[in-house]
Design an enzyme around this catalytic site. Structure first.
Site, PDB file in Angstrom:
ATOM      1  N   GLU A  18       9.359  -4.016  12.936  1.00 63.89           N
ATOM      2  CA  GLU A  18       9.074  -2.900  12.028  1.00 63.89           C
ATOM      3  C   GLU A  18       7.730  -2.315  12.455  1.00 63.89           C
ATOM      4  O   GLU A  18       6.696  -2.978  12.376  1.00 63.89           O
ATOM      5  CB  GLU A  18       8.984  -3.415  10.586  1.00 63.89           C
ATOM      6  CG  GLU A  18       8.681  -2.300   9.593  1.00 63.89           C
ATOM      7  CD  GLU A  18       8.512  -2.800   8.167  1.00 63.89           C
ATOM      8  OE1 GLU A  18       7.811  -3.802   7.951  1.00 63.89           O
ATOM      9  OE2 GLU A  18       9.076  -2.166   7.256  1.00 63.89           O
ATOM     10  N   PHE A  43       0.820  -1.227   0.000  1.00 64.53           N
ATOM     11  CA  PHE A  43       0.000   0.000   0.000  1.00 64.53           C
ATOM     12  C   PHE A  43       0.849   1.270   0.000  1.00 64.53           C
ATOM     13  O   PHE A  43       0.365   2.335  -0.370  1.00 64.53           O
ATOM     14  CB  PHE A  43      -0.930   0.007   1.224  1.00 64.53           C
ATOM     15  CG  PHE A  43      -0.247   0.440   2.498  1.00 64.53           C
ATOM     16  CD1 PHE A  43      -0.107   1.798   2.797  1.00 64.53           C
ATOM     17  CD2 PHE A  43       0.289  -0.485   3.391  1.00 64.53           C
ATOM     18  CE1 PHE A  43       0.539   2.218   3.959  1.00 64.53           C
ATOM     19  CE2 PHE A  43       0.938  -0.074   4.548  1.00 64.53           C
ATOM     20  CZ  PHE A  43       1.067   1.279   4.828  1.00 64.53           C
ATOM     21  N   ARG A  75      -5.759  -1.782  -0.338  1.00 64.05           N
ATOM     22  CA  ARG A  75      -6.080  -0.657   0.557  1.00 64.05           C
ATOM     23  C   ARG A  75      -6.097   0.687  -0.172  1.00 64.05           C
ATOM     24  O   ARG A  75      -6.774   1.615   0.244  1.00 64.05           O
ATOM     25  CB  ARG A  75      -5.081  -0.642   1.715  1.00 64.05           C
ATOM     26  CG  ARG A  75      -5.408  -1.762   2.699  1.00 64.05           C
ATOM     27  CD  ARG A  75      -4.619  -1.659   3.953  1.00 64.05           C
ATOM     28  NE  ARG A  75      -3.371  -2.397   3.848  1.00 64.05           N
ATOM     29  CZ  ARG A  75      -2.474  -2.467   4.818  1.00 64.05           C
ATOM     30  NH1 ARG A  75      -2.679  -1.832   5.951  1.00 64.05           N
ATOM     31  NH2 ARG A  75      -1.370  -3.170   4.661  1.00 64.05           N
ATOM     32  N   SER A  91       5.437  -6.924   3.270  1.00 63.99           N
ATOM     33  CA  SER A  91       6.017  -7.213   4.586  1.00 63.99           C
ATOM     34  C   SER A  91       6.772  -8.552   4.552  1.00 63.99           C
ATOM     35  O   SER A  91       6.499  -9.413   3.713  1.00 63.99           O
ATOM     36  CB  SER A  91       4.905  -7.262   5.630  1.00 63.99           C
ATOM     37  OG  SER A  91       3.973  -8.267   5.261  1.00 63.99           O
ATOM     38  N   CYS A 115       9.614   1.704   3.415  1.00 65.16           N
ATOM     39  CA  CYS A 115      10.518   0.603   3.762  1.00 65.16           C
ATOM     40  C   CYS A 115      11.942   1.118   3.949  1.00 65.16           C
ATOM     41  O   CYS A 115      12.784   0.418   4.473  1.00 65.16           O
ATOM     42  CB  CYS A 115      10.483  -0.472   2.697  1.00 65.16           C
ATOM     43  SG  CYS A 115      11.154   0.122   1.156  1.00 65.16           S
TER      44      CYS A 115
HETATM   45  P1  NAD Z   1       1.620  -6.601   3.013  1.00 64.27           P
HETATM   46  O1  NAD Z   1       2.670  -7.653   3.080  1.00 64.27           O
HETATM   47  O2  NAD Z   1       0.514  -6.649   4.016  1.00 64.27           O
HETATM   48  O3  NAD Z   1       0.898  -6.629   1.575  1.00 64.27           O
HETATM   49  C1  NAD Z   1       1.624  -6.620   0.385  1.00 64.27           C
HETATM   50  C2  NAD Z   1       0.818  -7.328  -0.685  1.00 64.27           C
HETATM   51  O4  NAD Z   1       0.618  -8.687  -0.292  1.00 64.27           O
HETATM   52  C3  NAD Z   1      -0.569  -6.732  -0.917  1.00 64.27           C
HETATM   53  O5  NAD Z   1      -0.825  -6.689  -2.298  1.00 64.27           O
HETATM   54  C4  NAD Z   1      -1.497  -7.695  -0.201  1.00 64.27           C
HETATM   55  O6  NAD Z   1      -2.757  -7.799  -0.803  1.00 64.27           O
HETATM   56  C5  NAD Z   1      -0.765  -9.018  -0.295  1.00 64.27           C
HETATM   57  N1  NAD Z   1      -1.028  -9.881   0.865  1.00 64.27           N
HETATM   58  C6  NAD Z   1      -1.246  -9.485   2.148  1.00 64.27           C
HETATM   59  N2  NAD Z   1      -1.455 -10.555   2.942  1.00 64.27           N
HETATM   60  C7  NAD Z   1      -1.369 -11.650   2.144  1.00 64.27           C
HETATM   61  C8  NAD Z   1      -1.482 -13.048   2.388  1.00 64.27           C
HETATM   62  N3  NAD Z   1      -1.738 -13.535   3.610  1.00 64.27           N
HETATM   63  N4  NAD Z   1      -1.331 -13.886   1.351  1.00 64.27           N
HETATM   64  C9  NAD Z   1      -1.071 -13.419   0.115  1.00 64.27           C
HETATM   65  N5  NAD Z   1      -0.953 -12.095  -0.166  1.00 64.27           N
HETATM   66  C10 NAD Z   1      -1.097 -11.225   0.824  1.00 64.27           C
HETATM   67  O7  NAD Z   1       2.374  -5.204   3.037  1.00 64.27           O
HETATM   68  P2  NAD Z   1       1.741  -3.749   3.145  1.00 64.27           P
HETATM   69  O8  NAD Z   1       1.234  -3.546   4.540  1.00 64.27           O
HETATM   70  O9  NAD Z   1       0.842  -3.483   2.007  1.00 64.27           O
HETATM   71  O10 NAD Z   1       3.054  -2.856   2.912  1.00 64.27           O
HETATM   72  C11 NAD Z   1       3.941  -2.508   3.938  1.00 64.27           C
HETATM   73  C12 NAD Z   1       5.108  -3.462   4.015  1.00 64.27           C
HETATM   74  O11 NAD Z   1       5.792  -3.488   2.766  1.00 64.27           O
HETATM   75  C13 NAD Z   1       6.151  -3.026   5.029  1.00 64.27           C
HETATM   76  O12 NAD Z   1       6.608  -4.172   5.704  1.00 64.27           O
HETATM   77  C14 NAD Z   1       7.257  -2.424   4.183  1.00 64.27           C
HETATM   78  O13 NAD Z   1       8.542  -2.457   4.754  1.00 64.27           O
HETATM   79  C15 NAD Z   1       7.180  -3.300   2.984  1.00 64.27           C
HETATM   80  N6  NAD Z   1       7.794  -2.646   1.827  1.00 64.27           N
HETATM   81  C16 NAD Z   1       9.003  -3.104   1.416  1.00 64.27           C
HETATM   82  C17 NAD Z   1       9.643  -2.492   0.361  1.00 64.27           C
HETATM   83  C18 NAD Z   1      10.980  -2.987  -0.104  1.00 64.27           C
HETATM   84  O14 NAD Z   1      11.377  -2.585  -1.178  1.00 64.27           O
HETATM   85  N7  NAD Z   1      11.679  -3.821   0.632  1.00 64.27           N
HETATM   86  C19 NAD Z   1       9.028  -1.423  -0.302  1.00 64.27           C
HETATM   87  C20 NAD Z   1       7.777  -0.996   0.125  1.00 64.27           C
HETATM   88  C21 NAD Z   1       7.167  -1.627   1.197  1.00 64.27           C
END
Ligand code: NAD
Length: 498
Positions: free
Chosen positions: A384, A150, A178, A227, A282
């Site tokens: 985090e 998101f 979201r 995440s 991130c």
């Molecule tokens: P998230 O892991 O909750 O969701 C990411 C994606 O995964 C979304 O599209 C979501 O629909 C999907 N998803 C969520 N739960 C799932 C499940 N149980 N099974 C399958 N798919 C699922 O992450 P978020 O809250 O949207 O984003 C924030 C996180 O992303 C933070 O941890 C941040 O550090 C990380 N992030 C990392 C980077 C990087 O480059 N390392 C960049 C941006 C964000």
């Protein structure tokens, strides 16, 4: 009622009767803006089928022609920047300037994709054997999927599909449910730019949609950003289904403040890096490691003074520096961490709980929060938090600060503030983190370098965008070619060719 946000499949906006729906909120007010459809397996399969059908023609188009279409796409992104940024701020909550920065960094990746004909040139060796020439070329994989978080609803999708389609692949994107609107709007601009139907498809959804992408045989590779627990799941599941996977996860980024640092600059840099985008980056700095107690005291005092002036408000209000958190559950989670930090014995130097933004009482606003004397066993240090919470840890030496960073499970970004070149070099040479800044608090690589953390911040071998994207989205094929001169008779050779 406004119709729910659907999907883009085979060049058409698609809505499905009886789809599961999820509310989409304005985080600055807490109001429901509308609903997003959560795709069923069959909807995702239709998107994969559209991408599969588009692949033969698209991969056969001249790379230069694909690049020109991406050039047009880039021009449209620039022309419609205001509309895109308004959508980002509306659903995500970040301030408009920050949305503009995000979009700009996304557009950089489209620009990089327009260089693809140059990057796909391959490797060539003449006379590797008698009259034998050899070359390696990079062929597209087929249908590729991207699953995005998101916090960068425009930029992270643009890390992925411009490079993937420039290499000749077709794509299915599953953005965050979201804040889904920006990604869908941008994908429609790709169509408007002339990128053929089916080359880029968008499905909105949750785990059901993701699991379909991870298990469908037609999907060749998966790029994920989100995440760490989900990144690990994506990596394990998609790999077990024979796919190439890159899964970028969470972070806990430390900034080391050395005794010789320019403290005023360091404080200004930390304010932006810790509280920009409400800490929902991130690459946000969430831990400042002060080397020496004197630095620690001065740092906390100056950060406290700067926080007193931080302008928190809706992202659309001119002058606002920090907007709300993404959702009520996330707000409660972050506030829960502040409670936990107090209970664990950290010193709460600035408390962001109880902030009131007049006229926006239903919004998910939390003020900038600062903890001092944080220690490694505390949950506010280990986890985090992904909110506007900065933890100050005290260390006696650079070595102690570095040992702390190396021991943390994440290794996405880090930074050192110093005027000492030797210390900076020692730090950059030895720290176990993927992206390192020297007096640069958010060392997010530009589009022609790649982006990726170490340790549990990245699962897979290749980072996102830049040169690694060219390798991730292509398959190497090496050809050895010989044209014997007419009339030359060859004898059978039983030894391995040398
Ligand atoms: P998230 O892991 O909750 O969701 C990411 C994606 O995964 C979304 O599209 C979501 O629909 C999907 N998803 C969520 N739960 C799932 C499940 N149980 N099974 C399958 N798919 C699922 O992450 P978020 O809250 O949207 O984003 C924030 C996180 O992303 C933070 O941890 C941040 O550090 C990380 N992030 C990392 C980077 C990087 O480059 N390392 C960049 C941006 C964000």
């Amino acid at each position: 009622m406004k119709s729910p946000i659907g999907h883009l499949i085979g060049g058409e906006l698609v809505s499905c009767a009886h789809a599961r729906l999820q509310d989409v909120y304005n985080p600055a007010t807490g109001e429901v803006l509308g609903h997003v459809e959560l795709a069923a397996r069959s909807t995702v399969e239709a998107a994969i089928a559209a991408a599969q059908a588009a692949f033969p023609a698209w991969s056969g188009i001249l790379p230069a022609k694909r690049a020109r279409l991406l050039g047009r796409f880039m021009a449209l992104l620039e022309a419609r920047a205001d509309e895109i940024c308004a959508l980002i701020t509306l659903e995500h909550g970040k301030v408009l300037d920050d949305a503009r920065g995000e979009l700009h960094r996304g557009i950089e990746n489209v620009e990089f994709a327009t260089y693809m004909p140059e990057l796909l040139k391959g490797e060539h060796s003449k006379n590797v054997g008698p009259k034998i020439d050899s070359w390696s070329e990079f062929q597209p994989l087929g249908v590729v999927a991207g699953i995005t978080p998101f916090n960068f609803p425009a930029m992270v999708p643009l890390w992925m599909y411009p490079a993937a389609i420039a290499c000749g692949n077709t794509f299915v994107l599953k953005p965050s449910e979201r804040d889904p609107s920006a990604a869908l709007y941008i994908a429609q601009l790709a169509l408007e730019a002339g990128i053929p139907s089916g080359v880029l498809n968008v499905v909105n959804g949750d785990k059901e949609a993701v699991d379909t992408l991870l298990t469908d045989k037609r999907v060749q590779a998966v790029s994920f950003v989100g995440s760490t627990p989900i990144a690990e799941y994506i990596y394990a599941t998609a790999s077990a289904h024979g796919k190439r996977v890159q899964a970028l996860g969470g972070a806990k980024n430390h900034a080391v403040v050395m005794p010789d640092a320019d403290l005023e600059n360091a404080v200004n840099a930390l304010m932006g890096a810790a509280y920009g985008s409400c800490g929902e980056r991130c690459m946000a700095i969430s831990v400042a490691v002060a080397v020496g107690n004197e630095v620690g005291d001065a740092l906390v005092e100056r950060l406290g003074a700067a926080l007193a002036k931080l302008k928190v408000g809706p992202g659309t209000v001119r002058g606002a520096e920090m907007g709300p958190l993404i959702s009520k559950p996330h707000f409660e989670k972050v506030r829960g961490y502040v409670d936990a930090g107090v209970a664990e014995g950290a010193k709460l130097a600035v408390d962001g709980r109880g902030l009131n933004v007049p006229g926006h009482e239903g919004g998910y606003f939390l003020g900038g929060t600062l903890f001092d004397h944080v220690t490694p066993e505390m949950s506010i240090y280990r986890d985090e938090i992904f909110g506007p919470v900065l933890c100050v840890v005290r260390a006696h030496s650079l070595e102690e600060a570095m040992a702390l960073i190396d021991a943390h499970e994440y290794g996405n970004g880090t930074c050192i503030f110093t005027r000492d070149g030797e210390a900076a070099r020692y730090f950059t040479d030895n720290i176990r983190v993927g992206m390192v800044g020297v007096n640069v608090p958010l060392p997010v690589p530009v589009s022609y370098h790649s982006f990726g953390g170490w340790k549990r911040s990245l699962f897979g071998d290749l980072s996102a965008y830049g040169p690694d994207a060219v390798r991730f989205y292509t398959r190497r094929k090496t050809v050895s070619q010989r044209w014997p001169a007419g009339g030359v008779r060859e004898t059978a050779q039983f030894a391995f060719p040398a």
